[in-house]
Enzyme design. Structure first.
Site, short mmCIF file in Angstrom:
data_model
loop_
_atom_site.label_atom_id
_atom_site.label_comp_id
_atom_site.label_asym_id
_atom_site.label_seq_id
_atom_site.Cartn_x
_atom_site.Cartn_y
_atom_site.Cartn_z
N SER A 8 0.94 -1.28 0.10
CA SER A 8 0.10 -0.01 -0.05
C SER A 8 1.10 1.24 -0.14
O SER A 8 1.63 1.60 1.03
CB SER A 8 -0.95 -0.07 1.41
OG SER A 8 -1.57 1.44 1.30
N HIS A 33 -1.12 -1.25 -4.41
CA HIS A 33 -2.44 -0.93 -3.52
C HIS A 33 -2.47 0.57 -3.42
O HIS A 33 -1.74 1.22 -2.83
CB HIS A 33 -2.60 -1.75 -2.29
CG HIS A 33 -3.89 -1.74 -1.64
ND1 HIS A 33 -4.91 -2.32 -2.09
CD2 HIS A 33 -4.25 -0.80 -0.60
CE1 HIS A 33 -6.15 -1.97 -1.16
NE2 HIS A 33 -5.46 -1.05 -0.45
N ASP A 35 -4.85 3.74 -1.94
CA ASP A 35 -5.74 4.13 -1.09
C ASP A 35 -6.39 5.44 -1.29
O ASP A 35 -5.42 6.28 -1.03
CB ASP A 35 -5.22 3.73 0.46
CG ASP A 35 -4.94 2.34 0.85
OD1 ASP A 35 -6.06 1.58 0.62
OD2 ASP A 35 -4.00 1.92 1.31
N MET A 37 -8.85 8.15 -0.20
CA MET A 37 -9.63 8.49 1.18
C MET A 37 -10.06 10.01 0.96
O MET A 37 -9.45 11.01 0.45
CB MET A 37 -8.89 8.44 2.33
CG MET A 37 -8.08 6.89 2.78
SD MET A 37 -7.36 6.86 4.07
CE MET A 37 -6.53 5.50 4.03
N HIS A 72 -8.31 1.04 -3.95
CA HIS A 72 -9.21 0.90 -2.90
C HIS A 72 -9.91 2.33 -2.65
O HIS A 72 -9.49 3.12 -2.01
CB HIS A 72 -8.53 0.23 -1.66
CG HIS A 72 -9.29 0.34 -0.32
ND1 HIS A 72 -8.57 -0.01 0.74
CD2 HIS A 72 -10.53 0.31 -0.14
CE1 HIS A 72 -9.68 -0.15 1.88
NE2 HIS A 72 -10.76 -0.03 1.10
N MET A 74 -12.07 4.68 -0.41
CA MET A 74 -12.98 4.88 0.71
C MET A 74 -13.41 6.39 0.55
O MET A 74 -12.91 7.12 1.09
CB MET A 74 -11.71 4.91 1.81
CG MET A 74 -11.40 3.44 2.16
SD MET A 74 -9.79 3.37 3.04
CE MET A 74 -8.65 3.37 1.67
N MET A 143 -11.53 -5.79 5.37
CA MET A 143 -10.43 -5.12 6.20
C MET A 143 -10.20 -5.75 7.48
O MET A 143 -11.20 -6.03 8.25
CB MET A 143 -11.33 -4.02 6.27
CG MET A 143 -11.57 -2.84 5.22
SD MET A 143 -10.06 -2.54 4.29
CE MET A 143 -9.19 -1.57 5.77
N PHE A 149 -6.32 4.76 7.94
CA PHE A 149 -5.07 5.01 8.53
C PHE A 149 -4.29 3.68 8.50
O PHE A 149 -4.62 2.80 8.50
CB PHE A 149 -4.98 5.59 10.01
CG PHE A 149 -5.89 6.61 10.28
CD1 PHE A 149 -5.23 7.97 9.92
CD2 PHE A 149 -7.00 6.60 10.81
CE1 PHE A 149 -6.14 9.03 10.13
CE2 PHE A 149 -7.84 7.65 10.83
CZ PHE A 149 -7.28 8.88 10.69
N GLY A 150 -2.91 4.01 7.79
CA GLY A 150 -2.06 2.69 8.06
C GLY A 150 -1.45 2.68 9.42
O GLY A 150 -1.89 3.31 10.24
N GLY A 151 -0.85 1.49 9.66
CA GLY A 151 -0.22 1.55 10.81
C GLY A 151 -1.03 1.03 12.09
O GLY A 151 -0.36 1.02 13.08
N ASP A 181 -6.47 -6.38 4.08
CA ASP A 181 -5.85 -5.29 4.39
C ASP A 181 -5.97 -4.62 5.67
O ASP A 181 -7.20 -4.49 6.34
CB ASP A 181 -6.79 -4.25 3.27
CG ASP A 181 -6.40 -2.63 3.38
OD1 ASP A 181 -5.03 -2.31 3.97
OD2 ASP A 181 -6.82 -2.08 2.25
C1 DX5 Z 1 -6.47 1.51 5.53
C2 DX5 Z 1 -5.75 1.32 4.58
C3 DX5 Z 1 -4.91 0.22 4.33
C4 DX5 Z 1 -3.54 0.65 4.72
C5 DX5 Z 1 -2.78 -0.59 5.43
O1 DX5 Z 1 -7.49 2.16 5.68
O2 DX5 Z 1 -6.78 0.70 3.42
O3 DX5 Z 1 -4.37 -0.26 2.92
O4 DX5 Z 1 -2.55 1.45 3.92
O5 DX5 Z 1 -1.81 0.01 6.19
P1 DX5 Z 1 -0.87 -1.25 7.13
O6 DX5 Z 1 -0.43 -2.30 6.34
O7 DX5 Z 1 0.11 -0.36 7.48
O8 DX5 Z 1 -2.20 -1.40 8.17
ZN ZN Z 2 -6.53 -0.14 1.53
#
Ligand code: DX5
Ligand code: ZN
Length: 228
Positions: A8, A33, A35, A37, A72, A74, A143, A149-151, A181
């Site tokens: 991602s 990937h 994302d 948002m 993806h 959102m 999901m 958010f990542g992480g 994901d």
């Molecule tokens: C979250 C995103 C993910 C995100 C995953 O809303 O859809 O794709 O980037 O990040 P990690 O792998 O850091 O959880």
């Molecule tokens: Zn994603």
């Protein structure tokens, strides 16, 4: 069993995005990937079709082979933006059923635009949204965090949901991809694969801390343990 790793780019360095995409592909990524948002459906704001178009020429292998861009969405509403992403070079477009008033229509629109269509399930979204659309879905994305958010930390309940989604895919007799994901790392990827996932999004686990070839190789080594 074919396993796909989809870094991602949410966790990539946005100031060097083209280079990051090329590096992660050289390191063994199967998909990119992407994302999207909107600060409305999810509480964060990221990238749109213009960035997809800018990334498209970088999403190829050394031999020139195209690497799919896995968008993806959102965002809410969904339909208006779908043709823009198709024109910008998206190969797969997934959306959240809660974000579309007409799920069947949106799936049709994505396919008419020449892309594969995916439905995304938040941790609290039931798989019953699949009941009447299995013939129109190319990908199911589970999901394992709440989107935005990542992480974040992997939510273990996603494993049972993956098993249920896998069962639905087997029953359909179609070759639908099962993607996961959120919070995917080398230390949980084997269990996630055993639950039925074949396509693994990973943001922070790959882009955090450099050495992408080593990060992806570690995931593949774990996937090999999960069985061929
Ligand atoms: C979250 C995103 C993910 C995100 C995953 O809303 O859809 O794709 O980037 O990040 P990690 O792998 O850091 O959880
Ligand atoms: Zn994603």
């Amino acid at each position: 069993m074919t396993f796909r790793i989809a870094p991602s780019i949410l966790s990539a360095d946005f100031a060097r995005l083209g280079e990051e995409v090329r590096n992660v592909i050289d390191a063994g990524a199967d998909l990119i990937h992407f994302d999207v948002m909107d600060n409305h459906y999810v509480p964060n704001l990221t990238i749109g079709p213009l960035v997809c178009e800018a990334v498209r020429p970088h999403a190829k292998r050394a031999d020139g082979g195209k690497v799919p861009i896995d968008v993806h969405l959102m965002v809410k509403p969904v339909d208006r933006i779908v043709p823009d992403f198709a024109k910008a070079g998206a190969d797969i477009i997934s959306f959240h059923p809660e974000a579309s008033e007409h799920i069947d229509r949106t799936l049709g629109l994505i396919r008419e635009s020449g892309c594969k269509a995916g439905l995304v399930f938040n941790p609290a979204t039931p798989l019953s949204y699949l009941d009447h659309v299995m013939d129109k879905v190319d990908l199911i994305l589970i999901m394992s965090v709440n989107p935005g958010f990542g992480g974040q930390k992997f939510i273990p309940g996603a494993l049972a949901k993956l098993r249920e989604a896998k069962q639905r895919i087997v029953q359909s007799g179609r070759s639908i991809w099962l993607e996961v994901d959120g919070g995917v790392k080398a230390d949980n990827i084997a269990d996630i694969a055993r639950a039925g996932a074949d396509t693994f999004v990973a943001g922070s686990a790959i882009f955090g801390g450099g050495n992408y070839p080593q990060k992806i190789a570690a995931m593949r080594a774990e996937l090999a343990k999960a069985g061929a």
